[in-house]
Motif scaffolding. Structure first.
Motif, PDB file in Angstrom:
ATOM      1  N   VAL A  29     -28.814 -36.721  26.944  1.00 45.47           N
ATOM      2  CA  VAL A  29     -30.327 -36.615  26.393  1.00 45.47           C
ATOM      3  C   VAL A  29     -30.010 -36.220  24.853  1.00 45.47           C
ATOM      4  O   VAL A  29     -30.435 -36.552  23.929  1.00 45.47           O
ATOM      5  N   GLN A  32     -29.016 -39.173  23.085  1.00 45.04           N
ATOM      6  CA  GLN A  32     -30.358 -39.815  22.603  1.00 45.04           C
ATOM      7  C   GLN A  32     -31.076 -39.348  21.749  1.00 45.04           C
ATOM      8  O   GLN A  32     -31.568 -39.976  20.733  1.00 45.04           O
ATOM      9  N   LYS A  33     -31.223 -37.935  21.408  1.00 50.83           N
ATOM     10  CA  LYS A  33     -31.646 -37.215  20.537  1.00 50.83           C
ATOM     11  C   LYS A  33     -30.762 -37.575  19.046  1.00 50.83           C
ATOM     12  O   LYS A  33     -31.562 -37.855  18.106  1.00 50.83           O
ATOM     13  N   LEU A  93     -37.816 -36.059  24.621  1.00 49.33           N
ATOM     14  CA  LEU A  93     -36.468 -35.782  24.875  1.00 49.33           C
ATOM     15  C   LEU A  93     -36.258 -33.924  24.746  1.00 49.33           C
ATOM     16  O   LEU A  93     -35.639 -33.547  25.531  1.00 49.33           O
TER      17      LEU A  93
END
Length: 120
Positions: A29, A32-33, A93
């Motif tokens: 995560v 992805q952020k 997210l």
């Protein structure tokens, strides 16, 4: 009241797996952020460059292996919609990250409690 060793071992294994899964997902995560933030910054830079262009400037967008002449208002609209989508993705997210952090902390606390109690 004592918990049998087999049951204690099974509990520890389940909690450990849950903790490890949450830890791995947190890493994903956060990556992805980071990528979404980079993409957001690229969109902001592109939009600011578009603002500085004269109205009659021809703008081209990549479509597959070719470039297509696109009116500036259409490009601005696309940039805006992509920006809104990225904001939404980042919000989701953030929620996922909060959930995973809580899961990780709860698992860690549970492991500590089980180990402290020693199965008693």
């Amino acid at each position: 009241m004592s918990i049998p060793n087999e049951a204690l071992q099974k509990i520890l294994q389940e909690i450990g797996q849950k903790k490890a899964f949450a830890e791995r997902q947190l890493v994903v995560v956060k990556q992805q952020k980071t990528l979404k933030n980079i993409e957001t910054r690229k969109l902001q830079l592109t939009a600011s460059e578009m603002e500085s262009l004269p109205k009659e400037t021809k703008v081209y967008e990549g479509v597959g292996k070719m470039f297509v002449c696109t009116p500036i208002p259409d490009v601005k609209k696309r940039l805006s919609s992509e920006s809104e989508q990225l904001k939404s993705d980042l919000t989701n997210l953030d929620k996922k990250e909060d959930y995973l952090e809580k899961t990780y902390q709860n698992s860690k606390t549970s492991l500590e409690q089980v180990l402290r109690s020693g199965g008693n």
